[in-house]
Design an enzyme around this catalytic site. Sequence first.
Site, PDB file in Angstrom:
ATOM      1  CB  CYS A 136      -0.607   0.207   0.823  1.00  0.00           C
ATOM      2  SG  CYS A 136      -2.070  -1.533   1.950  1.00  0.00           S
ATOM      3  CE  LYS A 171      -1.456 -10.483  -0.537  1.00  0.00           C
ATOM      4  NZ  LYS A 171      -3.326 -11.031  -1.142  1.00  0.00           N
ATOM      5  N   GLY A 250      -0.093 -16.948  -5.862  1.00  0.00           N
ATOM      6  CA  GLY A 250       0.219 -15.901  -7.711  1.00  0.00           C
ATOM      7  C   GLY A 250      -0.115 -16.927  -8.130  1.00  0.00           C
ATOM      8  CB  THR A 273      -7.586 -14.398 -10.137  1.00  0.00           C
ATOM      9  OG1 THR A 273      -6.776 -14.045  -9.345  1.00  0.00           O
ATOM     10  CG2 THR A 273      -7.404 -14.322 -11.698  1.00  0.00           C
TER      11      THR A 273
END
Length: 314
Positions: A136, A171, A250, A273
């Site tokens: 971030c 992360k 990933g 995903t």
Amino acid sequence: MTGVPAGIDLSVDLGPLRLRNPVVTASGCFASGREMARFFDLATLGAIVTKSVTLEPRAGLPPPRMAETASGMLNAIGLQNPGVDAWIARDLPWLAAQDVPVIASIAGQTVDEYRLLAKRLDNVAGISALEVNISCPNVEDRGVVFACRAGATAAAISAVTSTTDLPVFAKLTPDVTDIAGIAAAALEAGATGVSVINTLLGMAIDVETRRPKLAAGTGGLSGPAIRPVAVRAVHQVWQALGPVPIIGIGGARTAQDVVELIMAGAGAVAIGTATFADPLAIPQAVDGLRRWLEDHDERGVADLCGAVRGPVAT
């Protein structure tokens, strides 16, 4: 779902956490699990990593927020979430009743925000660990992503680890030149382990309109396209730092993908995903992992961690 063949052990230790299997959810792709619970028993999972929460509610970025790519997707959601207090009140009680460890993901714009989030979640029933999303922008450092600098990484992680006794996983972004060095900074600041990797920064342009396909211009690339990058990053951290707790993230979709990341050095593997295309991707991967171990005469998945061999001699 088939039963576990006799003698097959899917359980893994992720630092102090004992997981029934190494397959967990990827933060951002699973919300807090209510929608996915319609498709399969969440107790199938090793753990649930929740969508990142922030101190205050966030509406997120304007649409379009997602764009499909040839082997994955781009997203620029903008950390839309109800805020930590609403999440604790509305989502956590349901999650805590699902018989699966909950790893709460937190995101902040300043070091103090990470500290306040850790304080708010410390000693809250139903939370097994924290994942600190340091991919971030740091508004105190000209918007540079925390995980792009070792010092900023250490400051954010230290703010969390000095505030809570919960296990903490940092992360990390792959958009750095030395991810092992960033991981080392996180561990030296007290992190239990690391989550490797977050999405890669990408962009897509509509050649007819000549405009970016995402309203934000750029976004995070996820899906099968980034799996080789994730495998490389996990293995680099493993090689440099030894057998540290790593959540590999990933592009994983199948049991073979899970095994690949574990062999690279991951103690657990997140699937994200893939669930957009197939909500059953996670239980299928768990079931496939059982069969893979049996077919390869392996008794325990934990024995595969870091088991990659050197390249073939020429």
